[in-house]
Motif scaffolding. Structure first.
Motif, PDB file in Angstrom:
ATOM      1  N   THR A  73       2.497   1.721  -3.406  1.00  0.00           N
ATOM      2  CA  THR A  73       1.503   2.158  -4.391  1.00  0.00           C
ATOM      3  C   THR A  73       1.130   3.622  -4.182  1.00  0.00           C
ATOM      4  O   THR A  73       1.120   4.407  -5.131  1.00  0.00           O
ATOM      5  CB  THR A  73       0.242   1.278  -4.291  1.00  0.00           C
ATOM      6  OG1 THR A  73       0.613  -0.082  -4.473  1.00  0.00           O
ATOM      7  CG2 THR A  73      -0.797   1.678  -5.310  1.00  0.00           C
ATOM      8  N   LYS A  74       0.825   3.977  -2.929  1.00  0.00           N
ATOM      9  CA  LYS A  74       0.400   5.349  -2.653  1.00  0.00           C
ATOM     10  C   LYS A  74       1.541   6.341  -2.853  1.00  0.00           C
ATOM     11  O   LYS A  74       1.326   7.460  -3.316  1.00  0.00           O
ATOM     12  CB  LYS A  74      -0.169   5.467  -1.231  1.00  0.00           C
ATOM     13  CG  LYS A  74      -1.473   4.721  -1.049  1.00  0.00           C
ATOM     14  CD  LYS A  74      -2.501   5.216  -2.041  1.00  0.00           C
ATOM     15  CE  LYS A  74      -3.742   4.369  -2.030  1.00  0.00           C
ATOM     16  NZ  LYS A  74      -4.674   4.762  -3.073  1.00  0.00           N
ATOM     17  N   THR A  75       2.756   5.941  -2.515  1.00  0.00           N
ATOM     18  CA  THR A  75       3.903   6.817  -2.744  1.00  0.00           C
ATOM     19  C   THR A  75       4.088   7.058  -4.231  1.00  0.00           C
ATOM     20  O   THR A  75       4.331   8.191  -4.665  1.00  0.00           O
ATOM     21  CB  THR A  75       5.175   6.207  -2.121  1.00  0.00           C
ATOM     22  OG1 THR A  75       4.973   6.048  -0.720  1.00  0.00           O
ATOM     23  CG2 THR A  75       6.383   7.085  -2.366  1.00  0.00           C
TER      24      THR A  75
ATOM     25  N   LYS B 298      -4.008  11.477  -1.176  1.00  0.00           N
ATOM     26  CA  LYS B 298      -3.223  10.229  -1.192  1.00  0.00           C
ATOM     27  C   LYS B 298      -2.977   9.718   0.224  1.00  0.00           C
ATOM     28  O   LYS B 298      -3.032   8.519   0.478  1.00  0.00           O
ATOM     29  CB  LYS B 298      -1.882  10.424  -1.918  1.00  0.00           C
ATOM     30  CG  LYS B 298      -2.023  10.826  -3.368  1.00  0.00           C
ATOM     31  CD  LYS B 298      -2.777   9.828  -4.180  1.00  0.00           C
ATOM     32  CE  LYS B 298      -2.887  10.296  -5.620  1.00  0.00           C
ATOM     33  NZ  LYS B 298      -3.862   9.595  -6.375  1.00  0.00           N
ATOM     34  N   GLN B 299      -2.708  10.615   1.162  1.00  0.00           N
ATOM     35  CA  GLN B 299      -2.509  10.187   2.551  1.00  0.00           C
ATOM     36  C   GLN B 299      -3.783   9.568   3.107  1.00  0.00           C
ATOM     37  O   GLN B 299      -3.745   8.523   3.757  1.00  0.00           O
ATOM     38  CB  GLN B 299      -2.079  11.367   3.424  1.00  0.00           C
ATOM     39  CG  GLN B 299      -0.655  11.811   3.196  1.00  0.00           C
ATOM     40  CD  GLN B 299      -0.313  13.060   3.986  1.00  0.00           C
ATOM     41  OE1 GLN B 299      -1.174  13.863   4.323  1.00  0.00           O
ATOM     42  NE2 GLN B 299       0.971  13.230   4.275  1.00  0.00           N
TER      43      GLN B 299
ATOM     44  N   GLU C 278      -6.858   2.425   3.276  1.00  0.00           N
ATOM     45  CA  GLU C 278      -6.462   1.082   2.848  1.00  0.00           C
ATOM     46  C   GLU C 278      -5.704   0.364   3.951  1.00  0.00           C
ATOM     47  O   GLU C 278      -5.878  -0.833   4.160  1.00  0.00           O
ATOM     48  CB  GLU C 278      -5.619   1.145   1.574  1.00  0.00           C
ATOM     49  CG  GLU C 278      -6.434   1.428   0.340  1.00  0.00           C
ATOM     50  CD  GLU C 278      -5.599   1.351  -0.919  1.00  0.00           C
ATOM     51  OE1 GLU C 278      -4.714   0.478  -0.996  1.00  0.00           O
ATOM     52  OE2 GLU C 278      -5.845   2.159  -1.824  1.00  0.00           O
ATOM     53  N   TYR C 279      -4.845   1.093   4.661  1.00  0.00           N
ATOM     54  CA  TYR C 279      -4.099   0.485   5.773  1.00  0.00           C
ATOM     55  C   TYR C 279      -5.055  -0.029   6.842  1.00  0.00           C
ATOM     56  O   TYR C 279      -4.914  -1.153   7.320  1.00  0.00           O
ATOM     57  CB  TYR C 279      -3.128   1.509   6.372  1.00  0.00           C
ATOM     58  CG  TYR C 279      -2.503   1.043   7.648  1.00  0.00           C
ATOM     59  CD1 TYR C 279      -1.525   0.056   7.649  1.00  0.00           C
ATOM     60  CD2 TYR C 279      -2.890   1.573   8.875  1.00  0.00           C
ATOM     61  CE1 TYR C 279      -0.953  -0.387   8.819  1.00  0.00           C
ATOM     62  CE2 TYR C 279      -2.321   1.139  10.049  1.00  0.00           C
ATOM     63  CZ  TYR C 279      -1.359   0.161  10.014  1.00  0.00           C
ATOM     64  OH  TYR C 279      -0.801  -0.279  11.181  1.00  0.00           O
TER      65      TYR C 279
ATOM     66  N   THR D  86      -6.421   8.227   1.480  1.00  0.00           N
ATOM     67  CA  THR D  86      -6.763   6.935   0.874  1.00  0.00           C
ATOM     68  C   THR D  86      -5.777   5.858   1.312  1.00  0.00           C
ATOM     69  O   THR D  86      -6.163   4.706   1.510  1.00  0.00           O
ATOM     70  CB  THR D  86      -6.810   7.020  -0.668  1.00  0.00           C
ATOM     71  OG1 THR D  86      -5.578   7.522  -1.147  1.00  0.00           O
ATOM     72  CG2 THR D  86      -7.961   7.909  -1.127  1.00  0.00           C
ATOM     73  N   GLY D  87      -4.520   6.234   1.503  1.00  0.00           N
ATOM     74  CA  GLY D  87      -3.533   5.268   1.999  1.00  0.00           C
ATOM     75  C   GLY D  87      -3.868   4.804   3.398  1.00  0.00           C
ATOM     76  O   GLY D  87      -3.801   3.610   3.708  1.00  0.00           O
TER      77      GLY D  87
ATOM     78  N   ILE E 267       0.845  -1.198   0.000  1.00  0.00           N
ATOM     79  CA  ILE E 267       0.000   0.000   0.000  1.00  0.00           C
ATOM     80  C   ILE E 267       0.877   1.243   0.000  1.00  0.00           C
ATOM     81  O   ILE E 267       0.644   2.190  -0.761  1.00  0.00           O
ATOM     82  CB  ILE E 267      -0.948  -0.001   1.220  1.00  0.00           C
ATOM     83  CG1 ILE E 267      -2.013  -1.087   1.068  1.00  0.00           C
ATOM     84  CG2 ILE E 267      -1.609   1.366   1.404  1.00  0.00           C
ATOM     85  CD1 ILE E 267      -2.826  -1.318   2.320  1.00  0.00           C
ATOM     86  N   ASP E 268       1.898   1.243   0.853  1.00  0.00           N
ATOM     87  CA  ASP E 268       2.797   2.395   0.938  1.00  0.00           C
ATOM     88  C   ASP E 268       3.482   2.646  -0.398  1.00  0.00           C
ATOM     89  O   ASP E 268       3.549   3.788  -0.867  1.00  0.00           O
ATOM     90  CB  ASP E 268       3.834   2.165   2.038  1.00  0.00           C
ATOM     91  CG  ASP E 268       4.772   3.341   2.197  1.00  0.00           C
ATOM     92  OD1 ASP E 268       4.277   4.476   2.365  1.00  0.00           O
ATOM     93  OD2 ASP E 268       6.002   3.136   2.131  1.00  0.00           O
TER      94      ASP E 268
END
Length: 159
Positions: A62-64, A134-135, A141-142, A137-138, A59-60
């Motif tokens: 992808t989001k990064t 992005k933060q 997901e986390y 949604t990340g 996830i990290d």
């Protein structure tokens, strides 16, 4: 008679020692079983944590990547606007042009434009907006990857 008595006492002593040792062995076997179950449980927990960590790392990553891509798009847009290849559409009102006859000027034909400060603020806000999205949604997901028992805990409020 003394030898028979000594023999009986010796046999009784050996029988007693046998049962004492058997009791100790049973106790140690129970402790061993409990230790094995605990070790298996801990190993299972470690494997679950490894899987969760792998999911979080994905996830990290992808989001990064998404955030870097969004920043690159915004920076490219900023360069395109500065170079004149693209324009920003702004809902603006221009001061009314006087209807009195006067000499025509090129300024009357110009479209409204952002000031340099407003343009920088616009791109800074776009960057901040992308970062927050992005933060968020990340983090969502986390939280979805967390085990139910971690998420279902009641919130503790400060007093």
């Amino acid at each position: 008679m003394n030898t028979k008595l000594i023999g009986v006492v010796l046999v009784a002593f050996l029988v007693a020692m046998f049962f004492i040792q058997k009791s100790r062995i049973s106790s140690l076997e129970l402790k061993l079983d409990e230790s094995k179950k605990l070790a298996e449980s801990l190993a299972s927990t470690i494997e679950t944590m490894k899987l969760n960590n792998a999911e979080v790392a994905l996830i990290d990553k992808t989001k990064t990547k998404e955030l870097e891509d969004a920043k690159a798009r915004i920076e490219q847009l900023e360069r395109d606007v500065a170079a004149g290849n693209k324009r920003l559409l702004v809902n603006a009102r221009c001061p009314a042009v006087s209807t009195k006859p006067s000499t025509a000027s090129v300024d009357d034909e110009r479209t409204a434009q952002l000031t340099a400060n407003a343009e920088r603020a616009y791109f800074r806000l776009r960057n901040q907006h992308e970062l927050v999205i992005k933060q968020l949604t990340g983090l969502q997901e986390y939280v979805r990857t967390l085990p139910v028992e971690c998420v279902a805990q009641p919130l503790v409020t400060a007093r």
